[in-house]
Design an enzyme around this catalytic site. Structure first.
Site, PDB file in Angstrom:
ATOM      1  N   GLU A  43     -13.829  -4.820   9.238  1.00 45.52           N
ATOM      2  CA  GLU A  43     -14.478  -3.978   8.231  1.00 45.52           C
ATOM      3  C   GLU A  43     -15.944  -3.712   8.557  1.00 45.52           C
ATOM      4  O   GLU A  43     -16.786  -3.569   7.658  1.00 45.52           O
ATOM      5  CB  GLU A  43     -14.305  -4.560   6.826  1.00 45.52           C
ATOM      6  CG  GLU A  43     -12.845  -4.682   6.416  1.00 45.52           C
ATOM      7  CD  GLU A  43     -12.636  -5.158   4.998  1.00 45.52           C
ATOM      8  OE1 GLU A  43     -13.586  -5.075   4.186  1.00 45.52           O
ATOM      9  OE2 GLU A  43     -11.516  -5.613   4.692  1.00 45.52           O
ATOM     10  N   ASP A  85      -9.762   1.955  -4.333  1.00 43.36           N
ATOM     11  CA  ASP A  85      -8.843   1.875  -3.189  1.00 43.36           C
ATOM     12  C   ASP A  85      -8.059   3.189  -3.123  1.00 43.36           C
ATOM     13  O   ASP A  85      -8.651   4.257  -3.011  1.00 43.36           O
ATOM     14  CB  ASP A  85      -7.945   0.642  -3.356  1.00 43.36           C
ATOM     15  CG  ASP A  85      -7.315   0.171  -2.058  1.00 43.36           C
ATOM     16  OD1 ASP A  85      -6.973   1.025  -1.214  1.00 43.36           O
ATOM     17  OD2 ASP A  85      -7.121  -1.046  -1.887  1.00 43.36           O
ATOM     18  N   ARG A  91      -7.554   0.053  13.128  1.00 46.29           N
ATOM     19  CA  ARG A  91      -6.191   0.415  12.735  1.00 46.29           C
ATOM     20  C   ARG A  91      -6.208   1.578  11.762  1.00 46.29           C
ATOM     21  O   ARG A  91      -7.222   1.878  11.123  1.00 46.29           O
ATOM     22  CB  ARG A  91      -5.472  -0.765  12.076  1.00 46.29           C
ATOM     23  CG  ARG A  91      -6.046  -1.201  10.724  1.00 46.29           C
ATOM     24  CD  ARG A  91      -5.087  -2.162  10.024  1.00 46.29           C
ATOM     25  NE  ARG A  91      -5.603  -2.726   8.787  1.00 46.29           N
ATOM     26  CZ  ARG A  91      -5.544  -2.144   7.595  1.00 46.29           C
ATOM     27  NH1 ARG A  91      -5.026  -0.930   7.464  1.00 46.29           N
ATOM     28  NH2 ARG A  91      -6.012  -2.763   6.517  1.00 46.29           N
ATOM     29  N   ASN A  94      -5.328   3.356   8.249  1.00 44.95           N
ATOM     30  CA  ASN A  94      -5.257   2.898   6.861  1.00 44.95           C
ATOM     31  C   ASN A  94      -4.615   4.007   6.021  1.00 44.95           C
ATOM     32  O   ASN A  94      -3.615   4.584   6.444  1.00 44.95           O
ATOM     33  CB  ASN A  94      -6.645   2.508   6.360  1.00 44.95           C
ATOM     34  CG  ASN A  94      -6.587   1.537   5.191  1.00 44.95           C
ATOM     35  OD1 ASN A  94      -5.796   0.598   5.193  1.00 44.95           O
ATOM     36  ND2 ASN A  94      -7.429   1.740   4.184  1.00 44.95           N
ATOM     37  N   ASN A 108     -10.032   5.218   2.598  1.00 47.65           N
ATOM     38  CA  ASN A 108      -8.975   4.932   1.636  1.00 47.65           C
ATOM     39  C   ASN A 108      -8.507   6.197   0.934  1.00 47.65           C
ATOM     40  O   ASN A 108      -8.260   7.200   1.588  1.00 47.65           O
ATOM     41  CB  ASN A 108      -9.416   3.838   0.664  1.00 47.65           C
ATOM     42  CG  ASN A 108      -8.637   2.555   0.881  1.00 47.65           C
ATOM     43  OD1 ASN A 108      -7.418   2.577   1.027  1.00 47.65           O
ATOM     44  ND2 ASN A 108      -9.320   1.428   0.908  1.00 47.65           N
ATOM     45  N   GLU A 155       0.837  -1.212   0.000  1.00 49.24           N
ATOM     46  CA  GLU A 155       0.000   0.000   0.000  1.00 49.24           C
ATOM     47  C   GLU A 155       0.865   1.253   0.000  1.00 49.24           C
ATOM     48  O   GLU A 155       2.085   1.200   0.101  1.00 49.24           O
ATOM     49  CB  GLU A 155      -0.898   0.023   1.251  1.00 49.24           C
ATOM     50  CG  GLU A 155      -2.323  -0.446   1.016  1.00 49.24           C
ATOM     51  CD  GLU A 155      -3.175   0.591   0.295  1.00 49.24           C
ATOM     52  OE1 GLU A 155      -2.645   1.644  -0.137  1.00 49.24           O
ATOM     53  OE2 GLU A 155      -4.385   0.338   0.131  1.00 49.24           O
TER      54      GLU A 155
END
Length: 281
Positions: free
Chosen positions: A117, A192, A96, A98, A144, A16
């Site tokens: 999620e 994303d 967490r 992201n 995201n 990522e």
């Protein structure tokens, strides 16, 4: 169709957050679940890997050197000498950090999500250099991609399960007037990470879509770049001239991942990126 190349062959679980660091001439990228921070120098080919203290969703350059990290339990600072300290420590069980992005004013807009999620379990918050935090969006599921138009007057944002890239009006007071820029059709994957280019177009990576798309500022789809890895996760322009589009990929959850799943890919001369501001802290 622009051909891709393999910048770094790797097997990241959840690659990522590609980010160009102009101060070091390197591309930063992460393995969130592997707790790894990678760097790649496209001129020399040199690579480094270091372990992060927790699952890490984003790493962005700081104005004074070092990095700011969006971690499981909050926002941390990594000094140039490798010293780590918390800037904003806010652990929430089951949640967490992201994706994150630095706004034109040097603040960090950091997203969170729940590991399971769960709907509405995440947030998008604005962090100032002094560590003060303000929730911009609550009731987010998987926070995201976040980015700004070249003039800073628009902010683009992805909450992945919505299948949309949304756009807000943005100024010093914050964001308002949320509306869809584009919707990813059924069967084409989920939006994303994203980046905005010098033309104001929005590039978005498609999870379970094996592609990167570019949308014009009015929401028209004008480019699709297919990739062999089904779980493309994020994209960013890098290289000395900001003309190469780097794309991170993931292996997690795939029964038979492609051999390049988890690698860092690059699409040379894909366009022209925007210089990204450094975090003010």
């Amino acid at each position: 169709m622009t051909a891709y190349e393999v910048a770094v062959a790797a097997q990241a679980t959840l690659g990522e957050g590609p980010t160009w660091d102009p101060a070091t001439g390197t591309l930063l990228w992460l393995d969130i679940l592997g707790m790894r921070l990678h760097t790649y120098d496209p001129v020399t080919g040199r690579r480094t890997v270091r372990t992060t203290p927790q699952h890490v969703g984003a790493a962005k350059p700081r104005a004074g050197g070092g990095l700011v990290l969006n971690l499981r339990d909050g926002i941390g600072l990594l000094d140039p000498d490798g010293t780590f300290r918390w800037l904003h420590h806010e652990p929430v069980p089951g949640r967490r950090g992201n994706d994150a992005a630095v706004a034109p004013d040097g603040s960090l807009w950091a997203g969170t999500m729940r590991y399971d999620e769960a709907t509405g379990g995440g947030t998008l918050s604005r962090l100032a250099g002094d560590g003060s935090a303000r929730t911009v969006l609550g009731d987010v599921t998987v926070s995201n991609g976040t980015g700004w138009s070249p003039d800073g007057r628009l902010m683009y944002y992805v909450d992945t399960p919505t299948r949309r890239v949304d756009v807000f009006d943005h100024d010093a007071e914050g964001v308002r007037n949320r509306r869809p820029l584009a919707e990813i059709e059924e069967g084409a994957g989920y939006p994303d990470g994203l980046t905005v280019d010098a033309d104001g177009c929005v590039w978005v990576a498609l999870w379970d879509g094996g592609a990167v798309r570019r949308y014009t500022p009015d929401g028209t789809l004008d480019r699709v770049i297919p990739l062999p890895t089904p779980r493309t996760t994020a994209c960013a322009f890098g290289g000395p001239a900001l003309t190469d589009l780097y794309v991170t990929t993931a292996r997690t959850g795939l029964d038979a991942p492609h051999p390049l799943s988890g690698s860092l890919l690059v699409i040379p001369n894909a366009g022209k990126g925007l210089p990204q501001p450094a975090f003010e802290g």
